[in-house]
Scaffold this motif. Structure first.
Motif, PDB file in Angstrom:
ATOM      1  N   LYS A 307      59.023  42.049  45.751  1.00  0.00           N
ATOM      2  CA  LYS A 307      59.938  43.213  45.618  1.00  0.00           C
ATOM      3  C   LYS A 307      59.032  43.483  44.247  1.00  0.00           C
ATOM      4  O   LYS A 307      58.842  43.324  43.101  1.00  0.00           O
ATOM      5  N   GLY A 308      59.087  45.142  44.372  1.00  0.00           N
ATOM      6  CA  GLY A 308      58.014  46.056  43.381  1.00  0.00           C
ATOM      7  C   GLY A 308      56.934  46.060  44.034  1.00  0.00           C
ATOM      8  O   GLY A 308      56.350  47.012  42.859  1.00  0.00           O
ATOM      9  N   MET A 309      56.148  45.450  45.261  1.00  0.00           N
ATOM     10  CA  MET A 309      55.111  45.785  44.824  1.00  0.00           C
ATOM     11  C   MET A 309      54.726  46.072  46.464  1.00  0.00           C
ATOM     12  O   MET A 309      55.194  45.777  47.316  1.00  0.00           O
ATOM     13  N   LEU A 310      53.394  46.727  46.901  1.00  0.00           N
ATOM     14  CA  LEU A 310      52.480  47.048  47.878  1.00  0.00           C
ATOM     15  C   LEU A 310      51.461  46.823  48.159  1.00  0.00           C
ATOM     16  O   LEU A 310      51.001  46.581  47.149  1.00  0.00           O
ATOM     17  N   PRO A 311      51.396  46.860  49.691  1.00  0.00           N
ATOM     18  CA  PRO A 311      50.165  46.164  49.853  1.00  0.00           C
ATOM     19  C   PRO A 311      48.622  47.026  49.045  1.00  0.00           C
ATOM     20  O   PRO A 311      47.820  46.616  48.631  1.00  0.00           O
ATOM     21  N   SER A 312      48.842  48.316  49.005  1.00  0.00           N
ATOM     22  CA  SER A 312      48.061  49.237  47.996  1.00  0.00           C
ATOM     23  C   SER A 312      48.126  48.926  46.811  1.00  0.00           C
ATOM     24  O   SER A 312      47.383  48.693  45.748  1.00  0.00           O
ATOM     25  N   ASP A 313      49.136  48.127  46.308  1.00  0.00           N
ATOM     26  CA  ASP A 313      48.677  47.290  44.837  1.00  0.00           C
ATOM     27  C   ASP A 313      47.911  46.280  45.010  1.00  0.00           C
ATOM     28  O   ASP A 313      47.908  45.715  43.388  1.00  0.00           O
ATOM     29  N   LEU A 314      47.569  45.714  45.675  1.00  0.00           N
ATOM     30  CA  LEU A 314      46.999  44.145  45.327  1.00  0.00           C
ATOM     31  C   LEU A 314      45.601  44.607  45.038  1.00  0.00           C
ATOM     32  O   LEU A 314      44.633  44.917  45.160  1.00  0.00           O
ATOM     33  N   GLY A 315      45.676  44.160  43.757  1.00  0.00           N
ATOM     34  CA  GLY A 315      44.328  43.845  43.077  1.00  0.00           C
ATOM     35  C   GLY A 315      44.501  44.665  41.952  1.00  0.00           C
ATOM     36  O   GLY A 315      43.388  44.511  40.907  1.00  0.00           O
ATOM     37  N   HIS A 316      45.250  45.626  41.740  1.00  0.00           N
ATOM     38  CA  HIS A 316      45.675  46.630  40.320  1.00  0.00           C
ATOM     39  C   HIS A 316      46.998  45.908  40.465  1.00  0.00           C
ATOM     40  O   HIS A 316      47.353  46.318  38.667  1.00  0.00           O
ATOM     41  N   GLU A 333      45.126  25.652  32.804  1.00  0.00           N
ATOM     42  CA  GLU A 333      44.441  26.698  33.421  1.00  0.00           C
ATOM     43  C   GLU A 333      43.793  26.845  35.194  1.00  0.00           C
ATOM     44  O   GLU A 333      42.920  26.862  35.297  1.00  0.00           O
ATOM     45  N   PHE A 334      45.076  26.606  35.919  1.00  0.00           N
ATOM     46  CA  PHE A 334      44.583  26.703  37.138  1.00  0.00           C
ATOM     47  C   PHE A 334      44.562  28.104  37.582  1.00  0.00           C
ATOM     48  O   PHE A 334      44.510  28.260  38.473  1.00  0.00           O
ATOM     49  N   ILE A 335      45.340  29.107  36.260  1.00  0.00           N
ATOM     50  CA  ILE A 335      45.099  30.658  36.727  1.00  0.00           C
ATOM     51  C   ILE A 335      45.219  31.179  35.487  1.00  0.00           C
ATOM     52  O   ILE A 335      45.194  30.295  34.221  1.00  0.00           O
ATOM     53  N   GLU A 336      44.943  32.515  35.475  1.00  0.00           N
ATOM     54  CA  GLU A 336      45.088  33.313  34.590  1.00  0.00           C
ATOM     55  C   GLU A 336      45.925  34.188  34.101  1.00  0.00           C
ATOM     56  O   GLU A 336      46.566  34.345  35.883  1.00  0.00           O
ATOM     57  N   LYS A 337      46.856  34.475  33.164  1.00  0.00           N
ATOM     58  CA  LYS A 337      47.847  35.361  33.009  1.00  0.00           C
ATOM     59  C   LYS A 337      47.755  36.625  33.502  1.00  0.00           C
ATOM     60  O   LYS A 337      48.398  37.065  33.522  1.00  0.00           O
ATOM     61  N   ALA A 338      46.363  37.639  33.780  1.00  0.00           N
ATOM     62  CA  ALA A 338      46.578  38.766  33.619  1.00  0.00           C
ATOM     63  C   ALA A 338      46.231  38.727  34.767  1.00  0.00           C
ATOM     64  O   ALA A 338      46.750  40.589  35.232  1.00  0.00           O
ATOM     65  N   GLY A 339      46.635  38.352  35.815  1.00  0.00           N
ATOM     66  CA  GLY A 339      47.357  39.233  37.547  1.00  0.00           C
ATOM     67  C   GLY A 339      45.733  39.156  38.118  1.00  0.00           C
ATOM     68  O   GLY A 339      45.967  40.721  38.887  1.00  0.00           O
ATOM     69  N   THR A 340      45.206  38.888  38.185  1.00  0.00           N
ATOM     70  CA  THR A 340      44.116  38.936  38.607  1.00  0.00           C
ATOM     71  C   THR A 340      43.351  38.599  39.754  1.00  0.00           C
ATOM     72  O   THR A 340      41.732  38.131  40.203  1.00  0.00           O
ATOM     73  N   GLY A 341      44.281  37.643  40.484  1.00  0.00           N
ATOM     74  CA  GLY A 341      43.552  36.847  41.229  1.00  0.00           C
ATOM     75  C   GLY A 341      43.156  37.278  42.308  1.00  0.00           C
ATOM     76  O   GLY A 341      42.421  37.172  42.705  1.00  0.00           O
ATOM     77  N   ILE A 342      44.218  38.584  43.783  1.00  0.00           N
ATOM     78  CA  ILE A 342      43.499  39.182  44.219  1.00  0.00           C
ATOM     79  C   ILE A 342      41.807  39.339  44.124  1.00  0.00           C
ATOM     80  O   ILE A 342      40.840  39.329  44.451  1.00  0.00           O
ATOM     81  N   LYS A 343      41.471  40.693  42.608  1.00  0.00           N
ATOM     82  CA  LYS A 343      40.735  40.770  42.332  1.00  0.00           C
ATOM     83  C   LYS A 343      39.433  39.806  42.526  1.00  0.00           C
ATOM     84  O   LYS A 343      37.928  39.877  42.847  1.00  0.00           O
ATOM     85  N   ARG A 344      39.414  38.299  41.780  1.00  0.00           N
ATOM     86  CA  ARG A 344      38.887  37.069  41.623  1.00  0.00           C
ATOM     87  C   ARG A 344      38.024  36.340  42.941  1.00  0.00           C
ATOM     88  O   ARG A 344      37.267  36.894  43.326  1.00  0.00           O
ATOM     89  N   MET A 345      39.624  36.945  43.289  1.00  0.00           N
ATOM     90  CA  MET A 345      39.003  36.369  45.335  1.00  0.00           C
ATOM     91  C   MET A 345      38.069  37.374  45.696  1.00  0.00           C
ATOM     92  O   MET A 345      37.052  36.781  46.446  1.00  0.00           O
ATOM     93  N   ARG A 346      38.378  38.576  45.395  1.00  0.00           N
ATOM     94  CA  ARG A 346      37.035  39.566  46.909  1.00  0.00           C
ATOM     95  C   ARG A 346      36.169  39.443  46.010  1.00  0.00           C
ATOM     96  O   ARG A 346      34.962  39.412  46.396  1.00  0.00           O
ATOM     97  N   GLU A 347      35.936  39.582  44.126  1.00  0.00           N
ATOM     98  CA  GLU A 347      34.485  39.473  43.489  1.00  0.00           C
ATOM     99  C   GLU A 347      33.501  37.995  44.479  1.00  0.00           C
ATOM    100  O   GLU A 347      32.685  37.776  44.017  1.00  0.00           O
ATOM    101  N   GLU A 348      34.276  36.779  44.066  1.00  0.00           N
ATOM    102  CA  GLU A 348      33.728  35.638  44.608  1.00  0.00           C
ATOM    103  C   GLU A 348      33.274  35.340  46.116  1.00  0.00           C
ATOM    104  O   GLU A 348      32.385  35.004  46.219  1.00  0.00           O
ATOM    105  N   ALA A 349      33.958  35.859  46.940  1.00  0.00           N
ATOM    106  CA  ALA A 349      33.576  36.206  48.059  1.00  0.00           C
ATOM    107  C   ALA A 349      32.468  36.947  48.326  1.00  0.00           C
ATOM    108  O   ALA A 349      31.188  36.740  48.691  1.00  0.00           O
TER     109      ALA A 349
END
Length: 474
Positions: A307-316, A333-349
């Protein structure tokens, strides 16, 4: 609001965001709460249910009574009053602190009707609005220490980097996996997911299903595994399943051969971790899926976007549905707390040479990954070269591979399907050759003599078996 705007509202009639009242009813608090719990709206005082405008007398006393009703709601509501001709328009904002209640209970709007919420509806409302957090809620059924898996805890402690010899109970309380109450240690749901001996005894939905399909759909399932050993083990087991069932290319550097998977594994690890972390754990009829197809890998979790997120918010933007689960994963260290998961997935790909992953949200959130075209070409070339180098299969080897083509088999099953009653020299020789050439693999390679050991055909083994069968037909 102008009189012309009011006329349009009256003509539209009552609905989810519009209510007519002839005067100031005793039920006005219910209407205020219902609109605040839905999407906000307007109450027109001085308008009958059929849309007839009869008007209402505006006075300081009337305004004070309406504001008192709004202030006495829990939490208090902010309303504004606007006279338009003979009508008073009460503007009700959607509450930022749902659910709201009045002295008569909780209400919401269903179409043009104000409905009182039943017990189950109140519970679901609290959950959907994030007022109740699954991971922070206590699990009354979990007993400490009888249900506690100390080995899982020690493994997590080692990964977390917490040094010294702290008391187990103190650590569990400090990391908020548990709390002290009445001289007892009460585990929270997140603590159960990480440290229970049998997680599914408490939460049947706590597992990851991994599928390997032939082709681009689920018509032919080649392999399926359900992993339910706890959050950390499930993530690692799911990633190993992907590694086992996808191909690798090879690069030679400084006389050493390096295996390079055809998929961006760092991005997939991020996706599987995010799926576990962000899933809707209240949904006990669904679980996380990792599905491998011929042209893609899909990772999905129930719950869609928080709740509170829109598809356009992904990565931001990041909204954590389960903050304690996220914190416990961050500590190891399974995740970073900064909420950069989507961004990192895109960058890795992108860095890997793969197409950018696709993200879809319905009742589920699904991340779809694609192989690197160049690495897939290299991996296929390696498979073909390997097949060519081991092109001739003995009859026993062919029988063993064929037996494992559908599912992993025990040694006793392989003996029976190969026509042997005991482990003869020919059988042992064939099994060892298939394992050493990478055509067959153990399900528990670190425990080769385990009674639960199974043998599974590899991607190269499948290719060679298929080629061998085609050669026989011709």
């Amino acid at each position: 609001m102008k009189p012309a705007d009011l006329d349009i509202l009256v003509q539209e009639g009552e609905g989810t965001t519009l209510e007519f009242k002839e005067g100031l009813p005793t039920s006005l608090a219910r209407e205020l709460v219902a609109l605040a719990n839905t999407v906000g709206g307007k109450i027109l005082l001085g308008v009958r249910d059929d849309g007839t405008v009869v008007g209402v007398k505006d006075s300081n006393g009337l305004r004070a009574r309406i504001q008192d009703l709004a202030r006495n709601c829990d939490p208090p509501l902010q309303v504004t009053l606007e006279p338009v001709g003979k009508v008073i328009v009460v503007h009700v904002r959607e509450s930022d602190a749902k659910p709201v209640q009045c002295s008569e209970g909780f209400f919401w709007r269903q179409g043009a009707v104000t409905q009182k919420l039943a017990r189950d509806e109140i519970r679901d409302f609290f959950r959907s609005e994030g007022a109740v957090r699954f991971d922070l809620s206590p699990c009354a059924r979990f007993g400490y220490p009888e249900d506690f898996d100390r080995q899982k805890y020690l493994a997590w402690l080692k990964m977390s980097g917490i040094s010294g010899r702290p008391r187990t109970e103190d650590v569990l309380v400090n990391i908020e996996a548990a709390e002290r109450a009445g001289g007892k240690l009460i585990f929270r749901n997140a603590g159960v997911l990480f440290f229970a001996k049998n997680v599914r005894h408490f939460f049947p939905q706590a597992y990851i299903t991994c599928l390997l399909a032939r082709g681009a759909d689920k018509v032919h399932i080649l392999d399926r595994k359900d992993f339910d050993g706890g959050i950390v083990a499930d993530i690692e087991d799911a990633l190993r399943f992907v590694e086992r069932n996808t191909r690798v290319a090879y690069r030679i550097e400084r006389l050493r051969r390096e295996e390079i998977p055809e998929y961006p594994m760092a991005a997939l690890r991020e996706a599987i971790t995010n799926a576990v972390m962000h899933r809707d754990w209240f949904n006990d009829g669904a679980n996380v899926f990792v599905e491998i197809y011929g042209d893609r890998i899909e990772v999905s979790n129930p719950g869609g976007l928080p709740k509170g997120m829109l598809p356009s918010d992904l990565g931001h933007k990041s909204v954590r549905r389960n903050p304690l689960i996220a914190d416990l994963l961050h500590r190891i260290e399974f995740i970073e707390k900064a909420g950069t998961g989507i961004k990192r997935m895109r960058e890795e790909a992108t860095k890997y040479g793969s197409a950018e992953p696709k993200f879809e949200t319905t009742g589920f959130f699904t991340a779809t990954f694609y192989p690197s075209p160049e690495l897939r070409r290299q991996a296929q070339a390696h498979v073909e070269a390997h097949v060519e180098a081991h092109a001739s299969l003995t009859k026993v080897e062919a029988k063993i591979l064929a037996a494992c083509a559908g599912k992993a088999q025990r040694t006793s099953d392989l003996l029976r399907l190969s026509g042997y009653s005991t482990r003869t020299g020919n059988f042992k020789k064939a099994l060892i050759r298939l394992l050493t050439t990478g055509l067959l693999e153990m399900t528990s390679p670190d425990k080769p003599r385990s009674s639960k050991q199974r043998y599974r055909i590899t991607a190269i083994g499948k290719t060679l078996l298929k080629k061998s069968l085609q050669t026989k037909r011709h």
